[in-house]
Design an enzyme around this catalytic site. Structure first.
Site, PDB file in Angstrom:
ATOM      1  N   GLY A  91       0.820  -1.209   0.000  1.00  0.00           N
ATOM      2  CA  GLY A  91       0.000   0.000   0.000  1.00  0.00           C
ATOM      3  C   GLY A  91       0.853   1.257   0.000  1.00  0.00           C
ATOM      4  O   GLY A  91       0.593   2.208   0.736  1.00  0.00           O
ATOM      5  N   SER A 118       1.382   3.546  -2.322  1.00  0.00           N
ATOM      6  CA  SER A 118       1.093   4.615  -3.288  1.00  0.00           C
ATOM      7  C   SER A 118       0.641   5.914  -2.629  1.00  0.00           C
ATOM      8  O   SER A 118       0.843   6.996  -3.188  1.00  0.00           O
ATOM      9  CB  SER A 118       0.032   4.155  -4.290  1.00  0.00           C
ATOM     10  OG  SER A 118      -1.169   3.797  -3.628  1.00  0.00           O
ATOM     11  N   VAL A 119       0.037   5.831  -1.457  1.00  0.00           N
ATOM     12  CA  VAL A 119      -0.490   7.033  -0.797  1.00  0.00           C
ATOM     13  C   VAL A 119      -0.327   6.932   0.718  1.00  0.00           C
ATOM     14  O   VAL A 119      -0.027   5.864   1.258  1.00  0.00           O
ATOM     15  CB  VAL A 119      -2.001   7.249  -1.120  1.00  0.00           C
ATOM     16  CG1 VAL A 119      -2.201   7.525  -2.598  1.00  0.00           C
ATOM     17  CG2 VAL A 119      -2.825   6.036  -0.693  1.00  0.00           C
ATOM     18  N   TYR A 139     -15.134  -3.888   9.400  1.00  0.00           N
ATOM     19  CA  TYR A 139     -13.758  -3.414   9.253  1.00  0.00           C
ATOM     20  C   TYR A 139     -12.981  -3.593  10.552  1.00  0.00           C
ATOM     21  O   TYR A 139     -11.842  -4.071  10.557  1.00  0.00           O
ATOM     22  CB  TYR A 139     -13.761  -1.946   8.829  1.00  0.00           C
ATOM     23  CG  TYR A 139     -12.423  -1.266   8.973  1.00  0.00           C
ATOM     24  CD1 TYR A 139     -11.409  -1.482   8.048  1.00  0.00           C
ATOM     25  CD2 TYR A 139     -12.165  -0.401  10.044  1.00  0.00           C
ATOM     26  CE1 TYR A 139     -10.170  -0.858   8.177  1.00  0.00           C
ATOM     27  CE2 TYR A 139     -10.945   0.226  10.178  1.00  0.00           C
ATOM     28  CZ  TYR A 139      -9.949  -0.003   9.247  1.00  0.00           C
ATOM     29  OH  TYR A 139      -8.734   0.604   9.388  1.00  0.00           O
TER      30      TYR A 139
END
Length: 252
Positions: A13, A15-16, A161
């Protein structure tokens, strides 16, 4: 961080957000960082920025769908071929869908399990095997968790979640126990970031404050990762952010 120069870290993860910030910080300290995500355009841009900044490490973008085990295994195979293996594995990738327990969509639940639980477990297993076959006994596996992994928030949209993040807490403790039984010095660490609770007069105020705290968390998780890779024990690190005292790291 001196001993990690030239060694290989995997950041999922990347990318950001936290993943991108952690990847940048490790490259700045001289590591070869494989940053993976489904879309690598932003990672490629970050890699160019790191190179322009003259950082001593390297960021290697890798396109990988973490919900697909074949993609993950292919990525580890490529890392083995090109860079020998993984010395530090940072399981940062995670996602959330607003799907309550009483009315949520099964596909969305499954997607959260695939990325938040299974991908983390597969990356952990493959990273450990990579370390073991190369006799790397000082590696580190770091799981970036959230406050949802330590307390149930009063929002139906986030209950499933939170269950996946509770799983991250349990999996890290299980990993710690298995590493101890294996008599290895490879370490496991889990983070948890806690935001303060506020009451806001206007929704715009709430959005601004939350944005500022997210920025603080991104910055301070980078500090957390740098601290972790220098430790010689398995720990759970609490990242507490509040108005009066800023950041504190505690080892329960």
């Amino acid at each position: 961080m001196e001993r990690w120069k030239g060694r290989v870290a995997l950041v999922t993860g990347a990318s950001v957000g936290i993943g991108a910030a952690v990847a940048r910080a490790l490259v700045q300290h001289g590591m070869k960082v494989v940053g993976c995500a489904r879309n690598v355009d932003k990672i490629e841009k970050l890699a160019a920025e790191c190179q322009s900044a003259g950082y001593s490490g390297t960021l290697i973008p890798y396109k990988c769908d973490l919900s697909c085990e074949e993609d993950i295994l292919s990525m580890f195979s490529a890392i083995k071929t090109l860079h020998q293996g993984v010395d530090v594995c940072i399981n940062n990738a995670g996602l959330a869908h607003n799907e309550p327990l009483l009315s949520g969509k099964t596909d969305s639940w499954r997607n959260m399990i695939d990325v938040n639980v299974l991908a983390l477990s597969i990356c952990t297993r493959e990273a450990y095997q990579s370390m073991k076959e190369r006799n790397v006994d000082d590696g580190h596996i770091i799981n970036i968790n959230s406050m949802g992994g330590h307390r149930m928030v009063p929002s139906a949209d986030e209950h499933f979640y939170c269950a996946t993040k509770y799983a991250v807490t349990a999996l890290t403790e299980g990993l710690r126990q298995e590493l101890r039984e294996a008599k290895t010095h490879i370490r496991a660490t889990v983070s948890r970031a806690t935001l303060p609770c506020h009451r806001f007069s206007y929704e715009s105020d709430k959005c601004l404050i939350q944005l500022l705290y997210r920025k603080m968390i991104v910055e301070h998780v980078c500090v957390f990762v740098r601290v972790c890779v220098t430790m010689s024990v398995c720990v759970c690190v609490n990242i507490n952010i509040n108005n009066e005292h800023g950041l504190s790291l505690s080892l329960p």
